[in-house]
Design an enzyme around this catalytic site. Structure first.
Site, PDB file in Angstrom:
ATOM      1  N   ASN A 103      36.179  43.701  41.020  1.00  0.00           N
ATOM      2  CA  ASN A 103      36.984  43.914  39.819  1.00  0.00           C
ATOM      3  C   ASN A 103      38.421  44.324  40.115  1.00  0.00           C
ATOM      4  OD1 ASN A 103      37.270  44.746  36.785  1.00  0.00           O
ATOM      5  ND2 ASN A 103      37.743  46.618  37.918  1.00  0.00           N
ATOM      6  N   TYR A 174      48.847  35.298  39.167  1.00  0.00           N
ATOM      7  CA  TYR A 174      47.591  35.835  38.638  1.00  0.00           C
ATOM      8  C   TYR A 174      46.652  34.700  38.227  1.00  0.00           C
ATOM      9  CZ  TYR A 174      44.596  38.521  35.405  1.00  0.00           C
ATOM     10  OH  TYR A 174      43.533  39.104  34.743  1.00  0.00           O
ATOM     11  N   LYS A 178      43.027  33.980  39.906  1.00  0.00           N
ATOM     12  CA  LYS A 178      41.821  34.039  39.081  1.00  0.00           C
ATOM     13  C   LYS A 178      41.102  32.695  39.035  1.00  0.00           C
ATOM     14  CE  LYS A 178      41.731  38.351  37.803  1.00  0.00           C
ATOM     15  NZ  LYS A 178      40.688  39.232  38.374  1.00  0.00           N
TER      16      LYS A 178
END
Length: 310
Positions: A103, A174, A178
């Site tokens: 996470n 990002y 991801k």
């Protein structure tokens, strides 16, 4: 709920980036379901720079105050040493590791033309490498267990994002990281099934330090204390806990969106309209064919933040 009767009773769960936000919510939810938790957090700011804080210890105190068991881990899971020590902490403290929740992450948002290479590398490192290395070291442990005749009931839950699935303007690094996590999830699910490991990913939407500036004004908590807080990170945790439990048997290589009271199974790249002439195309023929196939296909979802044509 009585933790002794929870769906994660006797399981040992490591959660990275668990000092705040989604990770903290996950750690508390696992503990409430009977898990013993390794709470990892490096204690950095929202941009990944030193924050001079130790949030992992506070979460451990919360869990213990509620009658649960937890230990803190402050290592950098995007380094080989830190990832290895995360697994070692679980084994040393509780004698086993059953579930890994990846996470940890931070943001350094820039439009592509303004995005520095150092910022790109830092974001990809913490998100993508920070998923790969804990996964690698946990998988090596589970493989050794299987070879010793003790096949685990192991689970990995990775954290992607809508930005990784659809793209997000101003979040090139990002989004790329991801999206990479989704690819890593699919490969890991295929490679590790022989060792009793299931690997899935969630793409959450919630109010955290990472989202409060990006979505300022749209994720505020409700003023009525009795109202449902749709953007609370705790809304995502039940799915993560279930995926991290033995109850999710048979579910692997899947990606879920989780937000408020909504859970969505994401259906990724699938082959759509196809044309095969059995020999090489000319550029003009390839272009004409591509346009025909696009007209037959389903239009993609728009990128988050993209200007919509009217």
């Amino acid at each position: 709920m009585d933790a002794a009767a929870g769906i994660c009773r006797d399981r040992v769960v490591a959660v990275t980036g668990a000092g705040r936000g989604l990770g903290r919510a996950h750690a508390l939810a696992f503990a409430a379901e009977g898990a013993r938790v390794v709470v990892n957090d490096l204690g950095v700011g929202p941009d990944g720079r030193p924050g001079g804080d130790s949030p992992a210890g506070r979460v451990v105190e919360e869990i213990r105050a509620r009658g649960g068991e937890a230990v803190a881990h402050s290592g950098d899971v995007a380094s080989a040493e830190g990832a290895a020590s995360l697994v070692a902490t679980a084994l040393g403290s509780f004698g086993r590791l059953d579930t890994l929740v990846n996470n940890a992450g931070f943001l350094r948002d820039r439009m592509l033309v303004n995005l520095d290479e150092d910022d790109w590398d830092a974001v990809v490192r913490v998100h993508l490498t920070g998923h790969f290395l804990p996964l690698k070291h946990a998988a090596a442990h589970w493989r050794a267990e299987t070879r010793a005749g003790r096949e685990p009931v192991a689970r990995v839950v990775n954290t992607s994002s809508g930005a990784g699935l659809l793209g997000s303007v101003g979040q090139g690094s990002y989004s790329a990281a991801k999206a990479g996590i989704v690819g890593l999830t699919l490969v890991a699910a295929a490679e590790l099934s022989r060792y009793g490991v299931q690997v899935n990913a969630v793409a959450p939407a919630a109010r955290t330090r990472m989202t409060e500036r990006t979505f300022a004004g749209t994720m505020a908590a409700p003023k009525d204390p009795g109202a449902f807080d749709a953007m609370a990170p705790e809304n995502v945790s039940p799915l993560v806990v279930w995926l991290g439990s033995a109850a999710s048997a048979g579910v692997t290589g899947r990606v879920f969106e989780a937000e408020a009271g909504r859970i969505t199974v994401m259906e990724g790249w699938r082959r759509g309209p196809t044309a095969d002439r059995g020999t090489r195309w000319t550029p003009a023929e390839a272009g004409d064919t591509a346009l025909k196939l696009l007209a037959e296909g389903v239009p993609p979802h728009p990128v988050y933040g993209a200007r919509q044509e009217t």
